[in-house]
Design a protein around this motif. Sequence first.
Motif, mmCIF file in Angstrom:
data_model
loop_
_atom_site.group_PDB
_atom_site.id
_atom_site.type_symbol
_atom_site.label_atom_id
_atom_site.label_comp_id
_atom_site.label_asym_id
_atom_site.label_seq_id
_atom_site.Cartn_x
_atom_site.Cartn_y
_atom_site.Cartn_z
ATOM 1 N N VAL A 74 -15.594 38.096 34.477
ATOM 2 C CA VAL A 74 -15.818 39.121 33.465
ATOM 3 C C VAL A 74 -14.589 39.109 32.553
ATOM 4 C CG1 VAL A 74 -14.878 41.056 34.816
ATOM 5 C CG2 VAL A 74 -16.547 41.503 33.017
ATOM 6 N N TYR A 75 -14.823 39.311 31.263
ATOM 7 C CA TYR A 75 -13.743 39.328 30.279
ATOM 8 C C TYR A 75 -13.563 40.745 29.762
ATOM 9 C CZ TYR A 75 -11.317 38.582 25.844
ATOM 10 O OH TYR A 75 -10.433 38.646 24.801
ATOM 11 N N ILE A 134 -9.312 37.517 31.672
ATOM 12 C CA ILE A 134 -10.469 37.018 32.397
ATOM 13 C C ILE A 134 -10.233 37.396 33.857
ATOM 14 C CG2 ILE A 134 -11.612 34.916 33.210
ATOM 15 C CD1 ILE A 134 -10.767 33.752 30.397
ATOM 16 N N TYR A 135 -11.208 38.070 34.468
ATOM 17 C CA TYR A 135 -11.098 38.494 35.859
ATOM 18 C C TYR A 135 -12.039 37.670 36.725
ATOM 19 C CZ TYR A 135 -8.629 42.608 34.141
ATOM 20 O OH TYR A 135 -7.720 43.442 33.553
ATOM 21 N N LYS A 176 -17.218 37.690 26.221
ATOM 22 C CA LYS A 176 -17.786 38.893 26.824
ATOM 23 C C LYS A 176 -19.196 38.664 27.371
ATOM 24 C CE LYS A 176 -15.194 42.153 23.995
ATOM 25 N NZ LYS A 176 -15.240 43.041 22.840
ATOM 26 N N ARG A 177 -19.989 37.840 26.688
ATOM 27 C CA ARG A 177 -21.400 37.668 27.031
ATOM 28 C C ARG A 177 -21.628 36.759 28.240
ATOM 29 N NH1 ARG A 177 -24.607 33.919 24.472
ATOM 30 N NH2 ARG A 177 -23.122 33.889 22.763
ATOM 31 N N GLN A 178 -20.866 35.693 28.341
ATOM 32 C CA GLN A 178 -21.105 34.721 29.399
ATOM 33 C C GLN A 178 -20.627 35.236 30.760
ATOM 34 O OE1 GLN A 178 -23.297 33.185 27.577
ATOM 35 N NE2 GLN A 178 -22.741 31.224 28.457
ATOM 36 N N VAL A 179 -21.152 34.652 31.828
ATOM 37 C CA VAL A 179 -20.756 35.048 33.187
ATOM 38 C C VAL A 179 -20.113 33.906 33.971
ATOM 39 C CG1 VAL A 179 -22.440 36.906 33.388
ATOM 40 C CG2 VAL A 179 -23.048 34.615 34.136
ATOM 41 N N THR A 180 -20.328 32.672 33.507
ATOM 42 C CA THR A 180 -19.773 31.516 34.202
ATOM 43 C C THR A 180 -18.973 30.670 33.238
ATOM 44 O OG1 THR A 180 -21.661 31.468 35.710
ATOM 45 C CG2 THR A 180 -20.320 29.482 35.607
#
Length: 153
Positions: A38-39, A44-45, A15-19
């Motif tokens: 985004v999760y 995962i989108y 949830k926290r990470q973006v990459t």
Amino acid sequence: MLGELNENQIEELLKRQVTGRIGCHADGTTYIVPINYVYREGYIYGHSAEGKKIEMLRKNAEVCFQVDDIERIDKWKSVIVWGQYQEITDGKEMQKAMQEIIRHIMPHMTSENAHPSHGITEDESDIGSSIDLILYKIRIDKKTGRFEDQATL
């Protein structure tokens, strides 16, 4: 100390990470590439323009995805998930996915000229007009997480 992340720690990192890095395999070739994502709720989108990654994912929907948080060489967390690639074609689902991606990524963009197309187009207004943006999701089937923290020894 080396160890395994529990389910809550895996969820928090996703949830926290973006990459993260998406791995795909088709026609005897393996391809790994970073994506912004985004999760949400087991998916995962992501988004992309046409290219090698999308071509390969259309041939073989089995995906491996990896994300990490590295503070130091001896203090890190890493999550790997396996799942199925699915293109989003429903207009409402596409809009919702893109809005969530934008909300998740934009706080991390530092340039005042930055926009969530990440170089797919030169101008954000080109998305949807001159560029066919592909939105997709990865349905997670399995996940695992590991960590190292030498400070806890």
